[in-house]
Motif scaffolding. Structure first.
Motif, PDB file in Angstrom:
ATOM      1  N   UNK A   1      23.302 -69.237  64.501  1.00 28.28           N
ATOM      2  CA  UNK A   1      23.514 -68.735  62.959  1.00 28.28           C
ATOM      3  C   UNK A   1      21.809 -68.482  62.281  1.00 28.28           C
ATOM      4  N   UNK A   2      21.934 -67.599  61.728  1.00 29.02           N
ATOM      5  CA  UNK A   2      20.862 -67.042  60.891  1.00 29.02           C
ATOM      6  C   UNK A   2      20.958 -66.329  59.855  1.00 29.02           C
ATOM      7  N   UNK A   3      20.197 -66.704  58.800  1.00 29.86           N
ATOM      8  CA  UNK A   3      20.443 -66.032  57.400  1.00 29.86           C
ATOM      9  C   UNK A   3      19.177 -64.768  57.590  1.00 29.86           C
ATOM     10  N   UNK A   4      19.680 -63.854  56.928  1.00 28.04           N
ATOM     11  CA  UNK A   4      18.782 -62.593  56.892  1.00 28.04           C
ATOM     12  C   UNK A   4      17.614 -62.969  55.868  1.00 28.04           C
ATOM     13  N   UNK A   5      16.499 -62.215  55.734  1.00 31.35           N
ATOM     14  CA  UNK A   5      15.475 -62.625  55.199  1.00 31.35           C
ATOM     15  C   UNK A   5      15.761 -62.255  53.624  1.00 31.35           C
ATOM     16  N   UNK A   6      16.380 -60.910  53.600  1.00 29.39           N
ATOM     17  CA  UNK A   6      16.703 -60.338  52.187  1.00 29.39           C
ATOM     18  C   UNK A   6      17.656 -61.245  51.490  1.00 29.39           C
ATOM     19  N   UNK A   7      18.564 -62.200  52.118  1.00 27.60           N
ATOM     20  CA  UNK A   7      19.580 -62.890  51.412  1.00 27.60           C
ATOM     21  C   UNK A   7      18.818 -64.146  50.671  1.00 27.60           C
ATOM     22  N   UNK A   8      17.755 -64.601  51.807  1.00 30.59           N
ATOM     23  CA  UNK A   8      17.016 -65.807  51.144  1.00 30.59           C
ATOM     24  C   UNK A   8      16.079 -65.476  50.259  1.00 30.59           C
ATOM     25  N   UNK A   9      15.440 -64.462  49.851  1.00 26.90           N
ATOM     26  CA  UNK A   9      14.500 -64.131  48.995  1.00 26.90           C
ATOM     27  C   UNK A   9      14.701 -63.488  47.666  1.00 26.90           C
ATOM     28  N   UNK A  10      16.448 -63.322  47.558  1.00 24.72           N
ATOM     29  CA  UNK A  10      16.733 -62.408  46.377  1.00 24.72           C
ATOM     30  C   UNK A  10      16.778 -63.298  45.248  1.00 24.72           C
ATOM     31  N   UNK A  11      16.977 -64.491  45.269  1.00 25.38           N
ATOM     32  CA  UNK A  11      16.820 -65.565  44.120  1.00 25.38           C
ATOM     33  C   UNK A  11      15.879 -66.679  44.267  1.00 25.38           C
ATOM     34  N   UNK A  12      15.328 -66.980  43.119  1.00 26.21           N
ATOM     35  CA  UNK A  12      14.443 -68.057  43.001  1.00 26.21           C
ATOM     36  C   UNK A  12      15.302 -69.375  42.575  1.00 26.21           C
ATOM     37  N   UNK A  13      15.125 -70.527  43.596  1.00 24.90           N
ATOM     38  CA  UNK A  13      15.651 -71.633  43.499  1.00 24.90           C
ATOM     39  C   UNK A  13      14.930 -72.596  42.969  1.00 24.90           C
ATOM     40  N   UNK A  14      15.599 -73.448  41.895  1.00 28.86           N
ATOM     41  CA  UNK A  14      14.829 -74.489  41.479  1.00 28.86           C
ATOM     42  C   UNK A  14      15.198 -75.738  42.145  1.00 28.86           C
TER      43      UNK A  14
ATOM     44  N   UNK B   1      21.968 -76.378  52.919  1.00 27.10           N
ATOM     45  CA  UNK B   1      20.949 -75.845  53.926  1.00 27.10           C
ATOM     46  C   UNK B   1      21.317 -74.885  54.393  1.00 27.10           C
ATOM     47  N   UNK B   2      20.627 -73.677  54.543  1.00 32.04           N
ATOM     48  CA  UNK B   2      20.627 -72.432  54.990  1.00 32.04           C
ATOM     49  C   UNK B   2      19.891 -72.144  56.252  1.00 32.04           C
ATOM     50  N   UNK B   3      19.358 -73.227  56.932  1.00 34.37           N
ATOM     51  CA  UNK B   3      18.646 -73.112  57.967  1.00 34.37           C
ATOM     52  C   UNK B   3      19.111 -72.615  59.231  1.00 34.37           C
ATOM     53  N   UNK B   4      18.362 -71.695  59.851  1.00 35.17           N
ATOM     54  CA  UNK B   4      19.011 -71.351  61.183  1.00 35.17           C
ATOM     55  C   UNK B   4      19.245 -72.561  62.090  1.00 35.17           C
ATOM     56  N   UNK B   5      20.148 -72.360  62.837  1.00 31.24           N
ATOM     57  CA  UNK B   5      20.603 -73.445  63.888  1.00 31.24           C
ATOM     58  C   UNK B   5      21.216 -72.636  65.484  1.00 31.24           C
ATOM     59  N   UNK B   6      21.045 -73.439  66.317  1.00 26.60           N
ATOM     60  CA  UNK B   6      21.614 -72.963  67.681  1.00 26.60           C
ATOM     61  C   UNK B   6      22.164 -74.343  68.091  1.00 26.60           C
ATOM     62  N   UNK B   7      23.455 -74.347  68.520  1.00 24.11           N
ATOM     63  CA  UNK B   7      24.523 -75.457  68.887  1.00 24.11           C
ATOM     64  C   UNK B   7      24.823 -75.127  70.233  1.00 24.11           C
ATOM     65  N   UNK B   8      24.549 -75.888  71.381  1.00 23.11           N
ATOM     66  CA  UNK B   8      25.440 -75.567  72.609  1.00 23.11           C
ATOM     67  C   UNK B   8      26.321 -76.769  72.948  1.00 23.11           C
ATOM     68  N   UNK B   9      27.259 -76.306  73.676  1.00 25.12           N
ATOM     69  CA  UNK B   9      28.370 -77.145  74.176  1.00 25.12           C
ATOM     70  C   UNK B   9      28.529 -76.945  75.531  1.00 25.12           C
ATOM     71  N   UNK B  10      28.665 -77.915  76.424  1.00 20.56           N
ATOM     72  CA  UNK B  10      28.967 -77.902  77.639  1.00 20.56           C
ATOM     73  C   UNK B  10      30.449 -77.977  77.992  1.00 20.56           C
ATOM     74  N   UNK B  11      31.121 -76.941  78.286  1.00 17.51           N
ATOM     75  CA  UNK B  11      32.570 -76.953  78.459  1.00 17.51           C
ATOM     76  C   UNK B  11      32.916 -77.380  80.057  1.00 17.51           C
ATOM     77  N   UNK B  12      34.218 -78.212  80.196  1.00 18.98           N
ATOM     78  CA  UNK B  12      34.558 -78.629  81.332  1.00 18.98           C
ATOM     79  C   UNK B  12      35.103 -77.226  81.932  1.00 18.98           C
ATOM     80  N   UNK B  13      35.424 -77.447  83.401  1.00 21.98           N
ATOM     81  CA  UNK B  13      35.989 -76.199  84.207  1.00 21.98           C
ATOM     82  C   UNK B  13      37.221 -75.894  83.576  1.00 21.98           C
TER      83      UNK B  13
END
Length: 154
Positions: free
Chosen positions: A76-89, A94-106
């Protein structure tokens, strides 16, 4: 440092044995083990499972799910235009990008995914091929007994 004991989960699940081992290795002794986003793994049927991830602030356009061989990857990754449209006080979601991997069984397949109320649900199904399923073997008479009965009848 946190240590999670996953041994009770080994007894109650089928199909995720390898995944629990990998998770156990990740969390033991590593302080930089990824903890974002939080997730649950639940058993919804005999051969059905569901992974639920808390992805508040992300839309379905921001998330990609890929299943390749025995690995399930969620990015998951938020686009830059969505992050910079408002000024947060204060930014507590958390809207940080992430990557999660799961090993699946056969033989575990991803059946579908849905996003509702900030939770990403990924449904999995373990389908064992017919050739690998247990089968009953009928007990028959030995060849010597069948010959003895036939000769006695004659």
């Amino acid at each position: 440092m946190r240590h999670f004991d996953l041994s009770p989960l080994y007894r109650s699940t089928v199909g995720f044995d390898r995944m629990f081992s990998v998770l156990d290795q990740m969390t033991s002794g590593e302080s930089n083990a990824p903890s974002y986003p939080p997730y649950n793994i639940e058993r919804t049927g005999e051969n059905a499972y569901r992974i639920t991830m808390a992805v508040a602030g992300f839309s379905d356009k921001d998330i990609s799910i890929e299943s390749r061989e025995n690995t399930l990857t969620i990015k998951a990754e938020k686009s830059e235009e969505q992050n910079s449209s408002n000024e947060f006080l204060y930014r507590g979601i958390a809207a940080r990008a992430f990557e999660r991997r799961f090993q699946l069984a056969d033989h575990v397949e991803v059946k579908g995914a849905s996003l509702e109320n900030g939770l990403l649900h990924i449904d999995l199904l373990r389908q064992i091929p017919e050739a690998m399923k247990p089968r009953q073997i009928p007990i028959g008479k030995a060849a010597n007994e069948a010959t003895a009965i036939e000769t006695a009848a004659a």
